[in-house]
Design a protein around this motif. Structure first.
Motif, PDB file in Angstrom:
ATOM      1  N   UNK A   1       0.849  -1.188   0.000  1.00 15.49           N
ATOM      2  CA  UNK A   1       0.000   0.000   0.000  1.00 15.49           C
ATOM      3  C   UNK A   1       0.882   1.235   0.000  1.00 15.49           C
ATOM      4  N   UNK A   2       0.278   2.394  -0.247  1.00 17.60           N
ATOM      5  CA  UNK A   2       1.043   3.614  -0.405  1.00 17.60           C
ATOM      6  C   UNK A   2       1.205   4.387   0.884  1.00 17.60           C
ATOM      7  N   UNK A   3       2.073   5.396   0.809  1.00 16.74           N
ATOM      8  CA  UNK A   3       2.316   6.296   1.931  1.00 16.74           C
ATOM      9  C   UNK A   3       2.457   7.701   1.401  1.00 16.74           C
ATOM     10  N   UNK A   4       1.868   8.670   2.091  1.00 19.28           N
ATOM     11  CA  UNK A   4       2.013  10.067   1.695  1.00 19.28           C
ATOM     12  C   UNK A   4       1.919  10.937   2.947  1.00 19.28           C
ATOM     13  N   UNK A   5       1.847  12.243   2.754  1.00 21.23           N
ATOM     14  CA  UNK A   5       1.757  13.176   3.869  1.00 21.23           C
ATOM     15  C   UNK A   5       0.574  14.108   3.626  1.00 21.23           C
ATOM     16  N   UNK A   6      -0.214  14.348   4.668  1.00 24.23           N
ATOM     17  CA  UNK A   6      -1.328  15.297   4.588  1.00 24.23           C
ATOM     18  C   UNK A   6      -1.298  16.162   5.831  1.00 24.23           C
ATOM     19  N   UNK A   7      -1.237  17.477   5.630  1.00 23.77           N
ATOM     20  CA  UNK A   7      -1.169  18.448   6.720  1.00 23.77           C
ATOM     21  C   UNK A   7      -0.091  18.084   7.723  1.00 23.77           C
ATOM     22  N   UNK A   8       1.063  17.655   7.193  1.00 23.76           N
ATOM     23  CA  UNK A   8       2.226  17.367   8.020  1.00 23.76           C
ATOM     24  C   UNK A   8       2.238  16.009   8.683  1.00 23.76           C
ATOM     25  N   UNK A   9       1.207  15.205   8.469  1.00 23.29           N
ATOM     26  CA  UNK A   9       1.134  13.886   9.101  1.00 23.29           C
ATOM     27  C   UNK A   9       1.339  12.772   8.068  1.00 23.29           C
ATOM     28  N   UNK A  10       2.071  11.741   8.461  1.00 29.30           N
ATOM     29  CA  UNK A  10       2.261  10.579   7.598  1.00 29.30           C
ATOM     30  C   UNK A  10       0.962   9.793   7.503  1.00 29.30           C
ATOM     31  N   UNK A  11       0.562   9.488   6.277  1.00 30.78           N
ATOM     32  CA  UNK A  11      -0.692   8.779   6.036  1.00 30.78           C
ATOM     33  C   UNK A  11      -0.439   7.535   5.187  1.00 30.78           C
ATOM     34  N   UNK A  12      -1.376   6.618   5.261  1.00 30.28           N
ATOM     35  CA  UNK A  12      -1.396   5.443   4.407  1.00 30.28           C
ATOM     36  C   UNK A  12      -2.364   5.711   3.254  1.00 30.28           C
ATOM     37  N   UNK A  13      -2.190   4.964   2.175  1.00 26.57           N
ATOM     38  CA  UNK A  13      -3.008   5.239   0.985  1.00 26.57           C
ATOM     39  C   UNK A  13      -3.349   3.950   0.268  1.00 26.57           C
ATOM     40  N   UNK A  14      -4.624   3.824  -0.079  1.00 32.46           N
ATOM     41  CA  UNK A  14      -5.083   2.771  -0.982  1.00 32.46           C
ATOM     42  C   UNK A  14      -5.427   3.414  -2.328  1.00 32.46           C
ATOM     43  N   UNK A  15      -4.809   2.931  -3.389  1.00 37.55           N
ATOM     44  CA  UNK A  15      -5.194   3.330  -4.740  1.00 37.55           C
ATOM     45  C   UNK A  15      -5.877   2.129  -5.362  1.00 37.55           C
ATOM     46  N   UNK A  16      -7.184   2.166  -5.415  1.00 38.22           N
ATOM     47  CA  UNK A  16      -7.993   0.982  -5.718  1.00 38.22           C
ATOM     48  C   UNK A  16      -8.315   0.918  -7.211  1.00 38.22           C
ATOM     49  N   UNK A  17      -7.425   0.270  -7.970  1.00 40.86           N
ATOM     50  CA  UNK A  17      -7.620   0.127  -9.411  1.00 40.86           C
ATOM     51  C   UNK A  17      -8.051  -1.275  -9.814  1.00 40.86           C
ATOM     52  N   UNK A  18      -8.035  -2.198  -8.886  1.00 41.55           N
ATOM     53  CA  UNK A  18      -8.297  -3.603  -9.201  1.00 41.55           C
ATOM     54  C   UNK A  18      -9.769  -3.939  -8.956  1.00 41.55           C
TER      55      UNK A  18
END
Length: 477
Positions: free
Chosen positions: A442-459
């Motif tokens: 799964x992915x990881x990014x930052x939102x408003x200074x906080x580390x977040x996890x990310x699902x990119x649901x293409x399947x």
């Protein structure tokens, strides 16, 4: 599999070469299918383990033969692939490939057409011309539009910004960049894009001689959409400061959040100040095929150019992208004739040489994959796929909102969901890394200074039950 026939080195009309090729393809197919076993998206090998597997002589003194090399690939290469078709792969805008498009890849490779001149790709040229024409209609352009296939969204965006730069120089400055190079005021050029837009905007401006300084990052609102009022204020400020605004880029599906800028609002501003409007719809472009969600894109025909990516939500294998322009004359920066390639007299006689529309010279026949997939699935087939993946994102968002252990960031417009476990940034980082080595990517990014996890649901194979299992697994990790 026999590969002892040294004369069979090329696929041709020769029977021996055809037998050899068929045996190779069949053996390779079996190896691929064996490598597809299991539900894991990744086998868990570390970078050091992968390096150790492949660190040996690449070019031996004597060839080993394909049978031996295939066996080595089964041992050393295939176990290190990520399985983008796994329901546990959801890290990036990196899709699995539709079955028919995988088959089309075999035909593309076997016939190896080069899309620069008609005599290197007769039927392939005509197919691409037809596909581009129908794509222009699909996105609301009229018969004066045109476009070209590219290697990916970054190259499509580069092409569009090239067209915008030269249009501005020709129409506003009466300066021909193709003949004279950049005008003396090039350092004052400004392009406006969302602060969370794709990094190809900076790359493109660098490659086009304008530099990163040309890119003005416009703040976004709480839904991660470009703030139109702040865009206009920035343009006014730059005009007053003697700068030269030339382009606005609307992001139709940001990489992390899938957020869609308001095309209509940006068009009004672009027209007011005489700017080119480009739509980077690399992510969101497939939603045009959904009766349920197409209106979320806005009216893309308002834009002067559009980036499409087929190797995202269209589920076409890499590579596959296109850039469309409302006015075919805006492709002119790529036109240059050479006696050995795209002779003018041939074009006058009706032979189309696509090199005059593209940054690239040699190109693959990627349009075939789109043509095959569209013909095979039909609009209803694609609509079902797109409705499923966007619906999955909505389900995930609602489930996460109800769970007290999670914070959810975005209400999805496309198929991305950004969230985090409550607690420290380090906890979220560790969970992603731990699950990666266990086979869930799964992915990881930052939102408003906080580390977040990310699902990119293409399947479209992902079910609601599977999402529930993943949310429980994340909490336990």
């Amino acid at each position: 599999m026999s590969v002892a026939n040294k004369d069979a080195i090329l696929l041709s009309e020769d029977t021996a070469s055809q037998i050899e090729y068929k045996q190779m393809v069949e053996a390779t197919t079996e190896a691929i299918l064996r490598g597809m076993q299991g539900e894991k998206a990744y086998g868990g090998l570390t970078p050091d383990q992968l390096k150790a597997r492949i660190h040996h002589t690449m070019l031996p003194e004597h060839g080993k033969g394909y049978a031996h090399v295939l066996k080595e690939m089964e041992q050393e290469i295939i176990p290190g692939f990520v399985h983008v078709s796994s329901t546990n792969y959801m890290a990036h805008l990196h899709s699995p490939g539709l079955l028919e498009s995988l088959a089309a890849e075999q035909m593309i490779a076997a016939f190896n057409q080069s899309m620069d001149s008609w005599d290197q790709s007769p039927i392939a040229t005509e197919v691409e011309v037809e596909v581009v024409g129908q794509l222009c209609k699909l996105y609301g352009y009229d018969g004066n539009a045109d476009g070209t296939f590219t290697s990916g969204g970054s190259q499509s965006n580069l092409s569009a910004i090239l067209f915008a730069r030269d249009w501005y120089c020709n129409e506003v400055l009466s300066h021909d960049v193709k003949k004279l190079g950049l005008p003396s005021c090039y350092a004052d050029f400004r392009l406006y894009t969302s602060e969370i837009s794709h990094f190809s905007m900076e790359k493109s401006c660098h490659l086009l001689g304008l530099g990163y300084q040309a890119v003005r990052k416009v703040p976004v609102d709480k839904r991660c959409k470009m703030d139109a009022a702040k865009l206009e204020a920035m343009i006014k400020e730059d005009v007053a400061d003697g700068k030269r605004p030339f382009c606005v880029v609307a992001t139709i599906g940001t990489t992390d959040f899938g957020s869609i800028d308001d095309v209509q609002a940006l068009k009004r501003i672009a027209d007011t100040y005489g700017l080119w409007l480009h739509a980077d719809a690399a992510y969101g472009s497939a939603a045009i095929l959904s009766g349920t969600y197409k209106n979320r894109l806005g009216d893309l025909s308002l834009c002067d150019s559009i980036t499409l990516d087929f190797h995202k939500m269209f589920l076409i294998p890499i590579s596959g992208s296109a850039v469309l322009v409302k006015d075919k004359n805006d492709l002119a920066p790529c036109m240059l004739h050479a006696d050995y390639l795209n002779r003018e007299e041939d074009e006058e006689d009706g032979y189309t040489n696509l090199v005059g529309k593209s940054i690239q010279t040699t190109r693959r026949f990627d349009a075939l994959k789109v043509w095959v997939a569209f013909q095979t699935r039909g609009k209803d087939g694609f609509a079902a796929i797109i409705d499923k993946v966007i619906g999955n994102a909505r389900y995930a968002y609602e489930a996460l909102k109800k769970d007290p252990d999670y914070e959810v960031v975005n209400e999805p417009e496309l198929s991305s969901v950004v969230f985090r476990l409550k607690g420290s940034d380090e906890r979220n980082k560790q969970v992603r890394r731990k699950l990666l080595l266990a086979g869930t990517v799964m992915g990881q990014t930052v939102y408003e200074g906080k580390v977040c996890l990310k699902f990119t649901l293409l399947n479209p194979r992902v079910s609601h039950e599977h999402l529930d299992e993943l949310f429980a697994l994340i909490k336990k990790s």
